[in-house]
Design a protein around this motif. Structure first.
Motif, PDB file in Angstrom:
ATOM      1  N   GLY A   7       5.058   0.916   9.895  1.00  0.00           N
ATOM      2  CA  GLY A   7       3.820   0.334  10.402  1.00  0.00           C
ATOM      3  C   GLY A   7       2.807   0.007   9.323  1.00  0.00           C
ATOM      4  O   GLY A   7       1.726  -0.477   9.620  1.00  0.00           O
ATOM      5  N   THR A   8       3.131   0.258   8.051  1.00  0.00           N
ATOM      6  CA  THR A   8       2.204  -0.042   6.965  1.00  0.00           C
ATOM      7  C   THR A   8       2.124  -1.547   6.762  1.00  0.00           C
ATOM      8  O   THR A   8       3.135  -2.232   6.722  1.00  0.00           O
ATOM      9  CB  THR A   8       2.678   0.628   5.656  1.00  0.00           C
ATOM     10  N   ALA A   9       0.903  -2.070   6.653  1.00  0.00           N
ATOM     11  CA  ALA A   9       0.715  -3.503   6.392  1.00  0.00           C
ATOM     12  C   ALA A   9       0.925  -3.754   4.910  1.00  0.00           C
ATOM     13  O   ALA A   9       0.358  -3.073   4.058  1.00  0.00           O
ATOM     14  CB  ALA A   9      -0.680  -3.929   6.815  1.00  0.00           C
ATOM     15  N   VAL A  10       1.774  -4.730   4.602  1.00  0.00           N
ATOM     16  CA  VAL A  10       2.068  -5.061   3.214  1.00  0.00           C
ATOM     17  C   VAL A  10       1.929  -6.566   3.048  1.00  0.00           C
ATOM     18  O   VAL A  10       2.503  -7.335   3.819  1.00  0.00           O
ATOM     19  CB  VAL A  10       3.510  -4.630   2.841  1.00  0.00           C
TER      20      VAL A  10
END
Length: 73
Positions: free
Chosen positions: A11-14
């Protein structure tokens, strides 16, 4: 850059891009079912109150007022 040195939580935005020679697999996310509460309790509505009509006062006209004249352009 290649390799597995970057470990990111799910779920980490990259910000970035995927090069054409890198295999990309995105897991399909099934949304959680919507939980809806039971039916709402019925609301008690009081019966309308009957109000007696007021008696005409002295000097009141017994006929309704005349209709307004139509508007002109």
């Amino acid at each position: 850059m290649t390799g597995t040195s970057a470990r990111l939580p799910i779920g980490t935005a990259v910000k970035g891009f995927v090069d054409e020679d890198v295999q990309l697999a995105i897991a399909a996310a099934n949304p959680e079912p919507l939980v809806v509460g039971g039916a709402a309790a019925p609301i008690a509505v009081p019966a309308p109150v009957s109000v007696p009509a007021a008696a005409p006062t002295a000097g009141a006209a017994s006929t309704p007022a005349a209709a307004p004249a139509p508007a002109t352009k």
